[in-house]
Design a protein around this motif. Structure first.
Motif, PDB file in Angstrom:
ATOM      1  N   ALA A  59       0.828  -1.209   0.000  1.00 16.42           N
ATOM      2  CA  ALA A  59       0.000   0.000   0.000  1.00 16.42           C
ATOM      3  C   ALA A  59       0.861   1.257   0.000  1.00 16.42           C
ATOM      4  O   ALA A  59       0.576   2.223  -0.713  1.00 16.42           O
ATOM      5  CB  ALA A  59      -0.921  -0.010   1.219  1.00 16.42           C
ATOM      6  N   LEU A  60       1.921   1.237   0.785  1.00 21.69           N
ATOM      7  CA  LEU A  60       2.786   2.410   0.887  1.00 21.69           C
ATOM      8  C   LEU A  60       3.454   2.712  -0.449  1.00 21.69           C
ATOM      9  O   LEU A  60       3.512   3.860  -0.891  1.00 21.69           O
ATOM     10  CB  LEU A  60       3.830   2.169   1.978  1.00 21.69           C
ATOM     11  CG  LEU A  60       4.821   3.295   2.295  1.00 21.69           C
ATOM     12  CD1 LEU A  60       4.101   4.606   2.526  1.00 21.69           C
ATOM     13  CD2 LEU A  60       5.643   2.920   3.520  1.00 21.69           C
ATOM     14  N   ARG A  61       3.958   1.677  -1.101  1.00 27.79           N
ATOM     15  CA  ARG A  61       4.585   1.887  -2.408  1.00 27.79           C
ATOM     16  C   ARG A  61       3.562   2.367  -3.434  1.00 27.79           C
ATOM     17  O   ARG A  61       3.876   3.191  -4.305  1.00 27.79           O
ATOM     18  CB  ARG A  61       5.259   0.595  -2.864  1.00 27.79           C
ATOM     19  CG  ARG A  61       6.423   0.187  -1.976  1.00 27.79           C
ATOM     20  CD  ARG A  61       7.136  -1.047  -2.494  1.00 27.79           C
ATOM     21  NE  ARG A  61       8.137  -1.502  -1.546  1.00 27.79           N
ATOM     22  CZ  ARG A  61       9.354  -0.974  -1.417  1.00 27.79           C
ATOM     23  NH1 ARG A  61       9.715   0.032  -2.206  1.00 27.79           N
ATOM     24  NH2 ARG A  61      10.207  -1.442  -0.525  1.00 27.79           N
ATOM     25  N   GLY A  62       2.341   1.871  -3.355  1.00 30.21           N
ATOM     26  CA  GLY A  62       1.305   2.318  -4.276  1.00 30.21           C
ATOM     27  C   GLY A  62       0.925   3.770  -4.045  1.00 30.21           C
ATOM     28  O   GLY A  62       0.699   4.529  -4.998  1.00 30.21           O
ATOM     29  N   PHE A  63       0.866   4.184  -2.779  1.00 27.46           N
ATOM     30  CA  PHE A  63       0.479   5.556  -2.453  1.00 27.46           C
ATOM     31  C   PHE A  63       1.464   6.579  -3.017  1.00 27.46           C
ATOM     32  O   PHE A  63       1.092   7.733  -3.245  1.00 27.46           O
ATOM     33  CB  PHE A  63       0.384   5.735  -0.942  1.00 27.46           C
ATOM     34  CG  PHE A  63      -0.970   5.387  -0.376  1.00 27.46           C
ATOM     35  CD1 PHE A  63      -2.097   5.383  -1.173  1.00 27.46           C
ATOM     36  CD2 PHE A  63      -1.112   5.075   0.966  1.00 27.46           C
ATOM     37  CE1 PHE A  63      -3.341   5.070  -0.653  1.00 27.46           C
ATOM     38  CE2 PHE A  63      -2.351   4.752   1.500  1.00 27.46           C
ATOM     39  CZ  PHE A  63      -3.472   4.756   0.681  1.00 27.46           C
ATOM     40  N   LEU A  64       2.705   6.183  -3.225  1.00 29.57           N
ATOM     41  CA  LEU A  64       3.683   7.118  -3.758  1.00 29.57           C
ATOM     42  C   LEU A  64       3.304   7.598  -5.159  1.00 29.57           C
ATOM     43  O   LEU A  64       3.809   8.631  -5.613  1.00 29.57           O
ATOM     44  CB  LEU A  64       5.077   6.482  -3.775  1.00 29.57           C
ATOM     45  CG  LEU A  64       5.694   6.202  -2.405  1.00 29.57           C
ATOM     46  CD1 LEU A  64       7.069   5.565  -2.556  1.00 29.57           C
ATOM     47  CD2 LEU A  64       5.799   7.486  -1.592  1.00 29.57           C
ATOM     48  N   ARG A  65       2.408   6.879  -5.816  1.00 31.86           N
ATOM     49  CA  ARG A  65       1.936   7.289  -7.140  1.00 31.86           C
ATOM     50  C   ARG A  65       0.579   7.992  -7.074  1.00 31.86           C
ATOM     51  O   ARG A  65      -0.022   8.273  -8.113  1.00 31.86           O
ATOM     52  CB  ARG A  65       1.844   6.065  -8.062  1.00 31.86           C
ATOM     53  CG  ARG A  65       3.189   5.409  -8.320  1.00 31.86           C
ATOM     54  CD  ARG A  65       3.081   4.308  -9.368  1.00 31.86           C
ATOM     55  NE  ARG A  65       2.301   3.162  -8.892  1.00 31.86           N
ATOM     56  CZ  ARG A  65       2.825   2.134  -8.211  1.00 31.86           C
ATOM     57  NH1 ARG A  65       4.112   2.124  -7.913  1.00 31.86           N
ATOM     58  NH2 ARG A  65       2.066   1.130  -7.826  1.00 31.86           N
ATOM     59  N   ALA A  66       0.109   8.267  -5.878  1.00 26.93           N
ATOM     60  CA  ALA A  66      -1.212   8.881  -5.708  1.00 26.93           C
ATOM     61  C   ALA A  66      -1.123  10.357  -5.317  1.00 26.93           C
ATOM     62  O   ALA A  66      -2.060  10.903  -4.749  1.00 26.93           O
ATOM     63  CB  ALA A  66      -2.004   8.113  -4.651  1.00 26.93           C
ATOM     64  N   ASP A  67       0.012  10.989  -5.611  1.00 28.61           N
ATOM     65  CA  ASP A  67       0.212  12.412  -5.335  1.00 28.61           C
ATOM     66  C   ASP A  67      -0.044  12.768  -3.870  1.00 28.61           C
ATOM     67  O   ASP A  67      -0.767  13.704  -3.559  1.00 28.61           O
ATOM     68  CB  ASP A  67      -0.694  13.255  -6.240  1.00 28.61           C
ATOM     69  CG  ASP A  67      -0.427  14.747  -6.110  1.00 28.61           C
ATOM     70  OD1 ASP A  67       0.744  15.122  -5.869  1.00 28.61           O
ATOM     71  OD2 ASP A  67      -1.393  15.536  -6.213  1.00 28.61           O
TER      72      ASP A  67
END
Length: 359
Positions: free
Chosen positions: A194-202
């Motif tokens: 989730a943390l790595r994915g959030f890095l692409r969510a501005d």
């Protein structure tokens, strides 16, 4: 709502009326409550497996129930409803049956002023980037303090806030910020992914409910390095132990690099304890605070974590304080007793010495 679930909700309402923080039930024993940090017996009849299962079926999502059956434990949470306010649930198998621990949460997110935390903690909400760690044993107020900080940001700044929690406990209503709250097992598989994915969510602000493993720690450090404000928790007792825990999670050959990364991004470590109030009206937080000054960064890079406490002692001008200093202040102000202050400190003699000198 089933009869068994109604019984549990009646129990939770009664526990809240007694200002309990936790409720334990299941099996043949009567339910037990934790009030002001002390476990006390309840007077309700035992909650059998059927009633406990009814409650869990209505509280947990199917994926969480499946985890309980397959792996023996499950976590979940509930927003305000029949029990009157939100709560967190941990269910686990025991002797062929099921037991449940429920953490009762505040009906509203408390403000930082209501928590009585030092001004240095409130100032962390205004930071633009860096890693802020809240530490302490289970039930020390980490989640509540972080919720208050996120609420402060939400009400005072235009930011994108992403949280990863297991489970979601305090639900934030967007005010000036955009808030996304993800729950492990319901929305995402694990903290690291989730943390790595959030890095692409501005995101501007990321909250990690718990840094449980090396992968999550690595992702949190990377997020802080790339200009995000990252809040996270660890089950450690003080600032020095927190730094050592993070570094020791990596292989020895990586320690120098991790020390350098952590030194570069660390904004603060806040180690919390809850102390019973002298007037019997619940508990209040006491905190050790480490601020990421140049002196602190140098000690971390050089592996001299044993010297961090001395830096905290001499860093009052930067907002730092030892737990014992804060405890002594609370004793002198009459908010807590000397005995209770010493009970939560690993250096009780220092609390006594400070108390004598201050009085």
């Amino acid at each position: 709502m089933s009869l068994g679930s109604i019984r549990v909700h009646d129990l939770l309402r009664a526990a809240r009326a007694r200002r309990a923080s936790d409720v334990h039930f299941g099996g043949l024993e009567r339910p037990a409550l934790r009030v002001d940090g002390r476990l006390v017996g309840g007077d309700a009849a035992p909650i059998d497996d059927a009633a406990a299962r009814d409650f869990l079926t209505e509280t947990l999502v199917p994926e969480q129930l499946a985890r309980l059956d397959a792996r023996g434990t499950a976590d979940g949470g509930a927003a305000p409803g029949a029990a009157g306010s939100p709560y967190r649930v941990h269910a686990y198998r025991h002797a062929g049956g099921v037991r449940v621990a429920v953490r009762l949460l505040a009906e509203r997110i408390p403000s930082l002023d209501q928590l009585g935390l030092p001004a240095a903690v409130a100032s962390l909400a205004a930071r633009g980037a860096g890693l802020v760690l809240f530490t302490g044993p289970t039930g020390s107020g980490k989640t509540t303090a972080l919720a208050a900080l996120i609420d402060r940001i939400n009400r005072t700044a235009e930011r994108t806030i992403c949280t990863i929690e297991d489970p979601v406990e305090y639900v934030h209503v967007p005010a000036r910020s955009l808030i996304t709250q993800c729950e492990i097992g319901r929305d995402v598989a694990d903290f690291d992914e989730a943390l790595r994915g959030f890095l692409r969510a501005d995101p501007d602000v990321i909250l990690v409910g718990e840094m449980r493993d090396r992968a999550t720690m690595e992702a949190a450090l990377t997020a802080a390095e790339t200009g995000h404000l990252v809040f996270a928790t660890l089950h450690t007792n003080d600032a020095a132990q927190t730094v050592d825990r993070i570094i020791d999670a990596f292989p020895p050959e990586a320690h120098a690099q991790v020390r350098s990364q952590l030194a570069a991004v660390l904004a603060a470590i806040v180690a919390l304890r809850l102390v019973p109030r002298r007037d019997g009206a619940g508990r209040r937080a006491a905190a050790e605070i480490l601020i990421g000054t140049d002196a602190v960064r140098a000690l971390i890079r050089e592996g001299k974590t044993h010297m961090l406490r001395n830096t905290i002692v001499t860093g009052r001008a930067s907002g730092m304080q030892t737990l014992e200093t804060h405890l002594c202040e609370l004793v002198v102000r009459g908010e807590v007793t000397l005995a209770d202050a010493q009970a939560v400190s690993s250096r009780p003699a220092e609390v006594r010495a400070f108390e004598r000198s201050a009085s």
